[in-house]
Enzyme design. Sequence first.
Site, PDB file in Angstrom:
ATOM      1  N   HIS A 170       2.589  13.814  -8.743  1.00  0.00           N
ATOM      2  CA  HIS A 170       3.243  12.617  -7.921  1.00  0.00           C
ATOM      3  C   HIS A 170       2.847  12.409  -6.685  1.00  0.00           C
ATOM      4  CE1 HIS A 170       7.266  13.926  -9.970  1.00  0.00           C
ATOM      5  NE2 HIS A 170       6.621  12.962 -10.799  1.00  0.00           N
TER       6      HIS A 170
HETATM    7  C1  LIG Z   1       0.932  13.460 -16.467  1.00  0.00           C
HETATM    8  C2  LIG Z   1       1.850  12.664 -15.737  1.00  0.00           C
HETATM    9  C3  LIG Z   1       3.501  12.776 -15.630  1.00  0.00           C
HETATM   10  C4  LIG Z   1       4.167  12.140 -14.724  1.00  0.00           C
HETATM   11  N1  LIG Z   1       5.538  12.153 -15.382  1.00  0.00           N
HETATM   12  C5  LIG Z   1       6.433  11.585 -14.382  1.00  0.00           C
HETATM   13  C6  LIG Z   1       7.844  11.166 -14.871  1.00  0.00           C
HETATM   14  O1  LIG Z   1       8.068  12.052 -15.830  1.00  0.00           O
HETATM   15  N2  LIG Z   1       8.398  10.492 -14.261  1.00  0.00           N
HETATM   16  C7  LIG Z   1       8.132   9.727 -13.240  1.00  0.00           C
HETATM   17  O2  LIG Z   1       9.087   8.961 -12.644  1.00  0.00           O
HETATM   18  N3  LIG Z   1       6.979   9.925 -12.870  1.00  0.00           N
HETATM   19  C8  LIG Z   1       5.834  10.660 -13.502  1.00  0.00           C
HETATM   20  N4  LIG Z   1       4.611  10.587 -13.022  1.00  0.00           N
HETATM   21  C9  LIG Z   1       4.206   9.889 -11.784  1.00  0.00           C
HETATM   22  C10 LIG Z   1       4.384   8.207 -12.166  1.00  0.00           C
HETATM   23  O3  LIG Z   1       3.956   8.155 -13.479  1.00  0.00           O
HETATM   24  C11 LIG Z   1       3.532   7.719 -11.188  1.00  0.00           C
HETATM   25  O4  LIG Z   1       3.838   7.964  -9.626  1.00  0.00           O
HETATM   26  C12 LIG Z   1       3.347   6.421 -11.215  1.00  0.00           C
HETATM   27  O5  LIG Z   1       2.854   5.721 -12.374  1.00  0.00           O
HETATM   28  C13 LIG Z   1       2.275   5.931 -10.217  1.00  0.00           C
HETATM   29  O6  LIG Z   1       2.191   4.462 -10.263  1.00  0.00           O
HETATM   30  P1  LIG Z   1       1.035   3.494  -9.433  1.00  0.00           P
HETATM   31  O7  LIG Z   1       1.066   2.179  -9.793  1.00  0.00           O
HETATM   32  O8  LIG Z   1       0.852   4.099  -8.119  1.00  0.00           O
HETATM   33  O9  LIG Z   1      -0.546   4.216 -10.005  1.00  0.00           O
HETATM   34  P2  LIG Z   1      -0.724   4.525 -11.546  1.00  0.00           P
HETATM   35  O10 LIG Z   1       0.388   4.160 -12.568  1.00  0.00           O
HETATM   36  O11 LIG Z   1      -1.520   5.408 -11.849  1.00  0.00           O
HETATM   37  O12 LIG Z   1      -1.760   3.026 -11.768  1.00  0.00           O
HETATM   38  C14 LIG Z   1      -3.092   2.893 -11.218  1.00  0.00           C
HETATM   39  C15 LIG Z   1      -3.803   2.048 -12.421  1.00  0.00           C
HETATM   40  O13 LIG Z   1      -5.029   1.468 -11.581  1.00  0.00           O
HETATM   41  C16 LIG Z   1      -6.035   1.637 -12.414  1.00  0.00           C
HETATM   42  N5  LIG Z   1      -7.130   1.916 -11.340  1.00  0.00           N
HETATM   43  C17 LIG Z   1      -7.478   2.657 -10.488  1.00  0.00           C
HETATM   44  N6  LIG Z   1      -8.705   2.446  -9.934  1.00  0.00           N
HETATM   45  C18 LIG Z   1      -9.232   1.246 -10.463  1.00  0.00           C
HETATM   46  C19 LIG Z   1     -10.139   0.560 -10.133  1.00  0.00           C
HETATM   47  N7  LIG Z   1     -11.193   0.860  -9.121  1.00  0.00           N
HETATM   48  N8  LIG Z   1     -10.528  -0.486 -10.818  1.00  0.00           N
HETATM   49  C20 LIG Z   1      -9.466  -0.771 -11.866  1.00  0.00           C
HETATM   50  N9  LIG Z   1      -8.437  -0.175 -12.166  1.00  0.00           N
HETATM   51  C21 LIG Z   1      -8.065   0.670 -11.632  1.00  0.00           C
HETATM   52  C22 LIG Z   1      -5.923   3.116 -12.996  1.00  0.00           C
HETATM   53  O14 LIG Z   1      -6.591   3.212 -14.415  1.00  0.00           O
HETATM   54  C23 LIG Z   1      -4.469   2.804 -13.410  1.00  0.00           C
HETATM   55  O15 LIG Z   1      -4.157   2.129 -14.543  1.00  0.00           O
HETATM   56  C24 LIG Z   1       3.797  11.495 -13.747  1.00  0.00           C
HETATM   57  C25 LIG Z   1       2.534  10.947 -13.719  1.00  0.00           C
HETATM   58  C26 LIG Z   1       1.582  11.775 -14.384  1.00  0.00           C
HETATM   59  C27 LIG Z   1       0.053  11.405 -14.226  1.00  0.00           C
END
Ligand SMILES: Cc1cc2nc3c(=O)[nH]c(=O)nc-3n(C[C@H](O)[C@H](O)[C@H](O)COP(=O)(O)OP(=O)(O)OC[C@H]3O[C@@H](n4cnc5c(N)ncnc54)[C@H](O)[C@@H]3O)c2cc1C
Length: 537
Positions: free
Chosen positions: A474
């Site tokens: 997280h």
């Molecule tokens: C293994 C794991 C288990 C988890 N379990 C839970 C859970 O059970 N419940 C829960 O609530 N949360 C959980 N989380 C946390 C939750 O999934 C994340 O906090 C949330 O998905 C974050 O969302 P985000 O949009 O910030 O980033 P992300 O969902 O990580 O999205 C970022 C996206 O941007 C893309 N990206 C990054 N840089 C670039 C670039 N330069 N060019 C193009 N694309 C790019 C990435 O590939 C990715 O697809 C977990 C996370 C992980 C990794």
Amino acid sequence: MPNKHYDYIIVGAGSAGCVLANRLSANGKYSVCILEAGPADKTPFAKIPAAFGYFMFSKKYNWAYEAKAEPSIRNGIPIFVPRGKTLGGSSSTNAMLYIRGQKQDYDHWASLGNEGWSYDSMLPYFKKSECNTRGISQYHGASGPLHVSDGTHDSYPVNKAFIKASQQAGYNITDDFNAGSQEGAGYYQCTIKEGQRCSSARAYLTPVLSRSNVTVIVEALTTKILVEHKKATGIEFTKNNKTQIIMANKEVIISGGAINSPQLLMLSGIGEQQQLQQQGIHCIHNLPGVGKNLQEHVDACVLVKSKKRDGLTTSIRGLARMLPDTIKYFFSKQGKLANTITEAGAFLKSNENVQRPDIQLHMAPLLYDDNGRALNLMRSEGYSCHVCVLRPKSTGTITLKSADPTVSPEIDYNFFSHPDDKKILVDGIKVVRKIFAAPAFDSYRAEEIHPGIKVQNDEDIFIKSKELLGTVFHPVGTCKMGQDDNAVVDQELKVHGINSLRVVDASIMPTLISGNTNAPTIAIAEKAAEMILYQTD
Ligand SMILES: Cc1cc2nc3c(=O)[nH]c(=O)nc-3n(C[C@H](O)[C@H](O)[C@H](O)COP(=O)(O)OP(=O)(O)OC[C@H]3O[C@@H](n4cnc5c(N)ncnc54)[C@H](O)[C@@H]3O)c2cc1C
């Protein structure tokens, strides 16, 4: 050939990015282009809830970062940092637990000067996003894109023992962590729809792919935000080894997650001037907070061997036990594979002097360490309970190791730089031991293999816990919202000092919420989409 223009360019199709692509394109007036560095979410494992472990070994769908090594943690072996790299981002690879955090978390954000971010202001966005199978209520929505459901609670009997033991140890039992008080032990609701993972991509993006104003570009790494006269005008990305440019008529929105969003800002010349200069990057805007304030749920565990043979193991016998469930899943989308592996857990106070839960427990029907990558350990029958510090005071950093966008940034968690986190973690281990000592575990309990029954005083528990230290995946806070010197975005998520540029993802959280971060990130994006459209229309 002229560069293509879109009204909105979204970098990163993760939990937040998919919400934005859906909402910003909904009225048909604006063209939206969303770029994702990873491939499409076509693997069947992205749909099977229990296939969570598969992604830990994938390099294709996981950025698979490693944090800066620290000699006293995991014997100097870097902590693994999985992040989803596909449509849906980490919501396509996560454990699917649906948790919002505590009311006070959001009220604290508002008290820092972020108007519109209190719990009462955020609740409508949680409800808007949610389609809870329990139906509509004061706290829940039932018509949003994100499906939230109860598990069957019968996959692994040790989870029932955990709930019963929590009660025997004197803790509350709750059937909803997301309504009123969070405190107690219970079963988690999950982002699962009819036995399949409901990622942000499946909830928000897939249904709108037919819109003519939505363009999705996968396997496209955004390498730079283009800025002219302190205004974001477009982005540069690489696909198939070719560099391309697209332009934004209205805004560029960065949704790359808490590791990659600050990295991209810094690569584009937005960050601490001195640090950028060290990497030979021309600083176009000195914004010292970029990459600072990294917060993460630091996590330790108690591992116990089991006398029973009803858990999850990687032994031949254990795998054979899974066979009927595997067949059942492929015919009916039911059974063990239709559920997360961490079905049960708790939000508790680490000691009686604490006002509200400051630890979260994740119960697992297996010997779980190193993000499920410790396969040898998993051969034996056993069960684990992971405990994390819900509101850590230690903060770390994301910094550039190179000006090359394909080189991972440095992730320095700086765990235990604040002494309070140590005490909460040690007290948390004691809470888990108290639950594991309750009568409901009598028929299960064999040897405690970690920290080990001889490890009893606080300092020894701390030292031993650090040997198997991990995180709950997280990371947040690295482009934090606020008005102070280290703030990166304002309360409308606009980057300070640069026009037409926002960050919308988990990185904007000023402080880590008390729970899993997927639902909060989706709610943040729902609110952001509304703000963006309101300002544009
Ligand atoms: C293994 C794991 C288990 C988890 N379990 C839970 C859970 O059970 N419940 C829960 O609530 N949360 C959980 N989380 C946390 C939750 O999934 C994340 O906090 C949330 O998905 C974050 O969302 P985000 O949009 O910030 O980033 P992300 O969902 O990580 O999205 C970022 C996206 O941007 C893309 N990206 C990054 N840089 C670039 C670039 N330069 N060019 C193009 N694309 C790019 C990435 O590939 C990715 O697809 C977990 C996370 C992980 C990794």
